[in-house]
Design a protein around this motif. Sequence first.
Motif, PDB file in Angstrom:
ATOM      1  N   VAL A 108      44.051  38.856  45.071  1.00  0.00           N
ATOM      2  CA  VAL A 108      43.206  38.506  46.209  1.00  0.00           C
ATOM      3  C   VAL A 108      42.829  39.792  46.923  1.00  0.00           C
ATOM      4  CG1 VAL A 108      43.011  37.242  48.374  1.00  0.00           C
ATOM      5  CG2 VAL A 108      44.355  36.277  46.487  1.00  0.00           C
ATOM      6  N   SER A 109      41.540  40.054  47.035  1.00  0.00           N
ATOM      7  CA  SER A 109      41.065  41.230  47.761  1.00  0.00           C
ATOM      8  C   SER A 109      41.061  40.946  49.261  1.00  0.00           C
ATOM      9  CB  SER A 109      39.651  41.597  47.314  1.00  0.00           C
ATOM     10  OG  SER A 109      39.117  42.613  48.151  1.00  0.00           O
ATOM     11  N   LEU A 110      41.550  41.919  50.017  1.00  0.00           N
ATOM     12  CA  LEU A 110      41.541  41.822  51.482  1.00  0.00           C
ATOM     13  C   LEU A 110      40.568  42.841  52.080  1.00  0.00           C
ATOM     14  CD1 LEU A 110      45.375  41.452  52.136  1.00  0.00           C
ATOM     15  CD2 LEU A 110      43.681  39.648  51.786  1.00  0.00           C
ATOM     16  N   ALA A 111      39.583  43.250  51.291  1.00  0.00           N
ATOM     17  CA  ALA A 111      38.669  44.303  51.730  1.00  0.00           C
ATOM     18  C   ALA A 111      37.367  43.770  52.305  1.00  0.00           C
ATOM     19  CB  ALA A 111      38.362  45.250  50.565  1.00  0.00           C
ATOM     20  N   GLY A 112      37.176  42.458  52.312  1.00  0.00           N
ATOM     21  CA  GLY A 112      35.909  41.904  52.778  1.00  0.00           C
ATOM     22  C   GLY A 112      36.016  41.249  54.140  1.00  0.00           C
ATOM     23  N   ASP A 113      35.314  40.138  54.305  1.00  0.00           N
ATOM     24  CA  ASP A 113      35.352  39.387  55.555  1.00  0.00           C
ATOM     25  C   ASP A 113      36.747  38.794  55.735  1.00  0.00           C
ATOM     26  OD1 ASP A 113      35.019  36.338  56.699  1.00  0.00           O
ATOM     27  OD2 ASP A 113      33.812  37.830  57.786  1.00  0.00           O
ATOM     28  N   ALA A 143      57.467  32.840  38.276  1.00  0.00           N
ATOM     29  CA  ALA A 143      56.505  32.009  37.569  1.00  0.00           C
ATOM     30  C   ALA A 143      55.075  32.371  37.942  1.00  0.00           C
ATOM     31  CB  ALA A 143      56.766  30.537  37.879  1.00  0.00           C
ATOM     32  N   ARG A 144      54.861  32.681  39.234  1.00  0.00           N
ATOM     33  CA  ARG A 144      53.551  33.111  39.703  1.00  0.00           C
ATOM     34  C   ARG A 144      53.739  34.322  40.604  1.00  0.00           C
ATOM     35  NH1 ARG A 144      50.957  30.141  43.274  1.00  0.00           N
ATOM     36  NH2 ARG A 144      48.958  31.092  42.781  1.00  0.00           N
ATOM     37  N   ILE A 145      52.805  35.254  40.493  1.00  0.00           N
ATOM     38  CA  ILE A 145      52.836  36.454  41.333  1.00  0.00           C
ATOM     39  C   ILE A 145      51.438  36.641  41.893  1.00  0.00           C
ATOM     40  CG2 ILE A 145      53.294  38.922  41.467  1.00  0.00           C
ATOM     41  CD1 ILE A 145      54.958  38.540  38.838  1.00  0.00           C
ATOM     42  N   VAL A 146      51.293  36.436  43.195  1.00  0.00           N
ATOM     43  CA  VAL A 146      50.015  36.636  43.878  1.00  0.00           C
ATOM     44  C   VAL A 146      50.029  38.036  44.469  1.00  0.00           C
ATOM     45  CG1 VAL A 146      48.451  35.809  45.667  1.00  0.00           C
ATOM     46  CG2 VAL A 146      49.910  34.178  44.418  1.00  0.00           C
ATOM     47  N   ALA A 147      49.076  38.855  44.085  1.00  0.00           N
ATOM     48  CA  ALA A 147      48.996  40.238  44.549  1.00  0.00           C
ATOM     49  C   ALA A 147      47.784  40.385  45.455  1.00  0.00           C
ATOM     50  CB  ALA A 147      48.888  41.200  43.367  1.00  0.00           C
ATOM     51  N   ALA A 148      48.002  40.846  46.685  1.00  0.00           N
ATOM     52  CA  ALA A 148      46.917  40.977  47.657  1.00  0.00           C
ATOM     53  C   ALA A 148      46.863  42.403  48.174  1.00  0.00           C
ATOM     54  CB  ALA A 148      47.112  40.009  48.816  1.00  0.00           C
ATOM     55  N   GLY A 149      45.651  42.939  48.296  1.00  0.00           N
ATOM     56  CA  GLY A 149      45.493  44.290  48.806  1.00  0.00           C
ATOM     57  C   GLY A 149      44.036  44.636  48.984  1.00  0.00           C
ATOM     58  N   ARG A 150      43.779  45.862  49.448  1.00  0.00           N
ATOM     59  CA  ARG A 150      42.431  46.257  49.814  1.00  0.00           C
ATOM     60  C   ARG A 150      41.720  47.107  48.751  1.00  0.00           C
ATOM     61  NH1 ARG A 150      40.699  45.841  54.889  1.00  0.00           N
ATOM     62  NH2 ARG A 150      39.439  47.729  54.657  1.00  0.00           N
ATOM     63  N   ASP A 151      42.440  47.844  47.948  1.00  0.00           N
ATOM     64  CA  ASP A 151      41.818  48.801  47.035  1.00  0.00           C
ATOM     65  C   ASP A 151      41.397  48.089  45.749  1.00  0.00           C
ATOM     66  OD1 ASP A 151      41.392  50.791  45.013  1.00  0.00           O
ATOM     67  OD2 ASP A 151      42.476  52.234  46.244  1.00  0.00           O
ATOM     68  N   PRO A 152      40.081  47.952  45.487  1.00  0.00           N
ATOM     69  CA  PRO A 152      39.648  47.171  44.319  1.00  0.00           C
ATOM     70  C   PRO A 152      40.067  47.799  42.996  1.00  0.00           C
ATOM     71  CG  PRO A 152      37.779  48.301  45.343  1.00  0.00           C
ATOM     72  CD  PRO A 152      38.942  48.460  46.274  1.00  0.00           C
ATOM     73  N   ARG A 153      40.087  49.143  42.920  1.00  0.00           N
ATOM     74  CA  ARG A 153      40.487  49.786  41.662  1.00  0.00           C
ATOM     75  C   ARG A 153      41.941  49.472  41.342  1.00  0.00           C
ATOM     76  NH1 ARG A 153      39.549  55.925  42.189  1.00  0.00           N
ATOM     77  NH2 ARG A 153      40.491  55.481  44.223  1.00  0.00           N
ATOM     78  N   ARG A 154      42.791  49.502  42.342  1.00  0.00           N
ATOM     79  CA  ARG A 154      44.207  49.236  42.110  1.00  0.00           C
ATOM     80  C   ARG A 154      44.461  47.756  41.867  1.00  0.00           C
ATOM     81  NH1 ARG A 154      47.679  53.570  45.638  1.00  0.00           N
ATOM     82  NH2 ARG A 154      46.177  55.272  45.530  1.00  0.00           N
ATOM     83  N   ASP A 174      38.068  36.378  57.516  1.00  0.00           N
ATOM     84  CA  ASP A 174      38.188  34.915  57.489  1.00  0.00           C
ATOM     85  C   ASP A 174      38.149  34.399  56.050  1.00  0.00           C
ATOM     86  OD1 ASP A 174      38.392  34.782  60.240  1.00  0.00           O
ATOM     87  OD2 ASP A 174      36.236  34.464  60.530  1.00  0.00           O
ATOM     88  N   GLN A 175      37.205  34.917  55.267  1.00  0.00           N
ATOM     89  CA  GLN A 175      37.090  34.470  53.882  1.00  0.00           C
ATOM     90  C   GLN A 175      38.253  34.971  53.037  1.00  0.00           C
ATOM     91  OE1 GLN A 175      33.243  35.566  52.353  1.00  0.00           O
ATOM     92  NE2 GLN A 175      32.135  34.588  54.051  1.00  0.00           N
ATOM     93  N   ASP A 176      38.621  36.232  53.240  1.00  0.00           N
ATOM     94  CA  ASP A 176      39.704  36.815  52.439  1.00  0.00           C
ATOM     95  C   ASP A 176      41.017  36.062  52.645  1.00  0.00           C
ATOM     96  OD1 ASP A 176      37.956  38.732  51.546  1.00  0.00           O
ATOM     97  OD2 ASP A 176      38.738  40.346  52.829  1.00  0.00           O
ATOM     98  N   PHE A 177      41.371  35.783  53.890  1.00  0.00           N
ATOM     99  CA  PHE A 177      42.654  35.145  54.143  1.00  0.00           C
ATOM    100  C   PHE A 177      42.619  33.652  53.844  1.00  0.00           C
ATOM    101  CE2 PHE A 177      43.366  39.214  56.086  1.00  0.00           C
ATOM    102  CZ  PHE A 177      44.690  39.459  55.765  1.00  0.00           C
ATOM    103  N   ALA A 178      41.445  33.048  53.840  1.00  0.00           N
ATOM    104  CA  ALA A 178      41.334  31.674  53.348  1.00  0.00           C
ATOM    105  C   ALA A 178      41.666  31.640  51.855  1.00  0.00           C
ATOM    106  CB  ALA A 178      39.931  31.127  53.601  1.00  0.00           C
ATOM    107  N   ARG A 179      41.139  32.615  51.098  1.00  0.00           N
ATOM    108  CA  ARG A 179      41.464  32.689  49.674  1.00  0.00           C
ATOM    109  C   ARG A 179      42.945  32.995  49.461  1.00  0.00           C
ATOM    110  NH1 ARG A 179      36.329  35.312  49.431  1.00  0.00           N
ATOM    111  NH2 ARG A 179      37.345  37.355  49.594  1.00  0.00           N
ATOM    112  N   LEU A 180      43.486  33.865  50.307  1.00  0.00           N
ATOM    113  CA  LEU A 180      44.907  34.182  50.186  1.00  0.00           C
ATOM    114  C   LEU A 180      45.754  32.935  50.424  1.00  0.00           C
ATOM    115  CD1 LEU A 180      47.137  36.359  49.872  1.00  0.00           C
ATOM    116  CD2 LEU A 180      47.110  36.561  52.364  1.00  0.00           C
ATOM    117  N   GLY A 181      45.411  32.164  51.452  1.00  0.00           N
ATOM    118  CA  GLY A 181      46.164  30.958  51.741  1.00  0.00           C
ATOM    119  C   GLY A 181      46.132  29.968  50.594  1.00  0.00           C
ATOM    120  N   GLU A 182      44.976  29.821  49.958  1.00  0.00           N
ATOM    121  CA  GLU A 182      44.864  28.911  48.825  1.00  0.00           C
ATOM    122  C   GLU A 182      45.712  29.386  47.645  1.00  0.00           C
ATOM    123  OE1 GLU A 182      40.713  28.795  48.106  1.00  0.00           O
ATOM    124  OE2 GLU A 182      40.245  27.713  49.971  1.00  0.00           O
TER     125      GLU A 182
END
Length: 321
Positions: A182-187, A158-169, A189-197
Amino acid sequence: MRAAVVRSFDHAPRYEEFPAPGPAEGRLPVEMVAAGLHPRVRSGASGTHYTSDGRLPLVPGVDGVGRLPDGHLVYFVADDEAPGTMAEQALVDPRRSVPLPDGADPVTIAAAVNPAMSSWVALRRRITFRAGQSVLVLGATGNAGRAAVQIARHLGAARIVAAGRDPRRLDLLPGLGATDVVSLAGDPDQDFARLGEAAADVDVVIDYTWGAPTERAVPAVLTRRADRSAPLAWIQIGSLAGPEITLPSAWLRAADLRFMGSGQGSVTARGIVAELPSLMAEITRGTVTADAVPVPLSQVEEAWTAPVEPGRRIVLTMAAG
């Protein structure tokens, strides 16, 4: 025969003469057509894969498409003790091979099956996945992660959350079925807060990273979960970010968190092979895509270090095609 030959774990394979595999009981000779240059192949050729026994020289390659003496094409997974598949000839255990579907392109099959197999087997053999459940793909920007997004969609997520570092991909993944990226290429703390949400209430995590990203992702997801008693299957497949994590014991008590792996050993060879016909049918239909880059076996040394565009996979090709 001519083959890709590894004589040092510190150097790319070279195109050389190598003894052809001799007859073996219960094995059939094949003329190789195509073999994918997968991360699993690279780790084996560098001696870093967990199945490596350190012996040299070796022929790399863990799978491929070959032509049997009767002319039929088969996809097969090589025996652990057999020479690899990046050669003009190989041996096939019929129990680890399946015929190609009608209309299948051998190069596409050689490119797509290995990366797709990891999540296909994980979702069909390691857990009982049901349509309507939600999935987080951690490390979604590699070829295996990209395939995992497509497979989760195909299986009815029903939902697919995709997380990774490469913005083009990452930008490609909504078109393949991701509902959230969810991009994991930045800060961190902020990136994983967004991932958790985004992934707070998923049912399954397909984890290709391990290491530091997993250490951060576990608390990020669990602290935001509406019901921590709801089962969360965390399936460890790859270790792109490192082979180990530190996991506080409290997280295993504070939530119904179920860690497991999926790979050689946790699933039998027979179980993996049983999944191949249905997976190859979906690859042939285009449900799971692969942008293959065919390169002659004679150019293996150059191909080993060549840059590859996002979503593409090098496939070494032989004259038997």
